[in-house]
Scaffold this active site. Structure first.
Site, short mmCIF file in Angstrom:
data_model
loop_
_atom_site.label_atom_id
_atom_site.label_comp_id
_atom_site.label_asym_id
_atom_site.label_seq_id
_atom_site.Cartn_x
_atom_site.Cartn_y
_atom_site.Cartn_z
CE LYS A 47 -2.15 -0.97 3.84
NZ LYS A 47 -1.40 -2.21 4.19
NE ARG A 122 -6.75 2.10 11.64
CZ ARG A 122 -5.63 1.66 11.11
NH1 ARG A 122 -5.47 0.37 10.90
NH2 ARG A 122 -4.65 2.49 10.79
NE ARG A 161 7.50 -1.48 6.52
CZ ARG A 161 6.18 -1.63 6.57
NH1 ARG A 161 5.46 -1.53 5.47
NH2 ARG A 161 5.58 -1.91 7.72
NE ARG A 206 5.20 0.54 11.37
CZ ARG A 206 3.94 0.50 10.93
NH1 ARG A 206 3.60 1.20 9.85
NH2 ARG A 206 3.03 -0.21 11.53
NE ARG A 217 1.90 -4.27 11.90
CZ ARG A 217 2.87 -3.73 11.18
NH1 ARG A 217 4.13 -4.15 11.33
NH2 ARG A 217 2.60 -2.78 10.30
#
Length: 261
Positions: A47, A122, A161, A206, A217
């Site tokens: 995304k 959400r 990442r 993160r 998640r």
């Protein structure tokens, strides 16, 4: 019919008034009516990579609920004042307030030809509240792009990442490393070497970009997000994209899904 306060002719004028030459006419034909979009996908599905390309292609903003909330509070709008009062008391901002903030934001000029909702809805209840708000203006969500990726691929993407805090630019130690990246004798990335290509500022990972956090998640995504997709599937607006492909191939598939006809 009027869309967001603009008739077809008015929006045509909006497109043709922009300095985009002949491509403006093509854009108008391809993407009318106003795009009200959502991007769905598990963490690492693409995304963040594909979203900015959609923004550039359609010339529409990607609206983060967090950013909109902060802007409404700073601007002291009526709904912003309500949100500030709730947050000041330590409470959670209600869906009703968030919907009100979105309703105000999408009346702005940059949303005339559409917008992408980022981080909302959400839950199924939020999706239903959003539908009701849009229906008041004779509108509805027009396109949902779902990025589907194998969990093993997601883990590789997530754990490698690195992010630039100020801009949100994303890098990856394997796929899109920053120019400054150095690898130590142990074969691992030297954290201090991870710098943003444009600013030279330090990148960060993160805290939830770990294999353990990813599982949690993914469970949350499955339980909360899949019911939203089911809610919209009957409307024929959910378009699945194979997010496990090469970035360029994914973008080619996304572009095909954006076209109205």
């Amino acid at each position: 019919a009027l869309v967001g306060g603009l008739g077809a002719g008015a929006l045509g004028g909006y497109f043709f008034g922009k300095k985009q030459g002949e491509s403006a006419a093509e854009k108008y034909e391809k993407y009318w009516p106003r795009k009200i979009m959502m991007l769905f996908g598990a963490p690492g599905a693409g995304k963040g990579t594909q979203g900015p390309k959609i923004v550039d292609t359609l010339d529409i903003p990607q609206l983060s609920t967090g950013d909109m909330l902060r802007e409404a509070v700073a601007a002291k709008t009526e709904v912003g004042k309500k949100a500030q009062a709730v947050m000041a008391s330590g409470g959670l901002v209600s869906d009703e307030i968030v919907i009100g903030i979105i309703a105000d934001r999408i009346k702005q000029p940059d949303c005339q030809s559409g917008f992408i909702l980022d981080g909302f809805p959400r839950t199924l209840a939020q999706a239903q509240a959003l539908d009701a708000m849009l229906a008041k203006n004779g509108e509805a969500v027009s396109l949902i792009v779902e990025f589907s990726v194998d969990p093993a691929v997601l883990e590789e993407r997530i754990c490698g990442r690195w992010m630039h805090k100020a801009s949100g630019r994303s890098y990856h130690v394997k796929f899109t490393p920053p120019k400054s990246m150095k690898v130590g004798a142990d074969g691992k990335v030297v954290p201090e070497s991870m710098k943003d290509d444009l600013t030279g500022e330090a990148l960060y990972q993160r805290s939830d970009d770990t294999a353990e956090a990813l599982k949690t998640r993914l469970d949350a995504y499955k339980n909360q997000t899949l019911p939203i997709l089911e809610h919209y599937k009957d409307k024929g607006i959910v378009k699945k994209v194979d997010g496990g492909k090469d970035i360029k191939d994914v973008w080619t598939e996304v572009q095909a899904k954006l076209v109205s006809k």
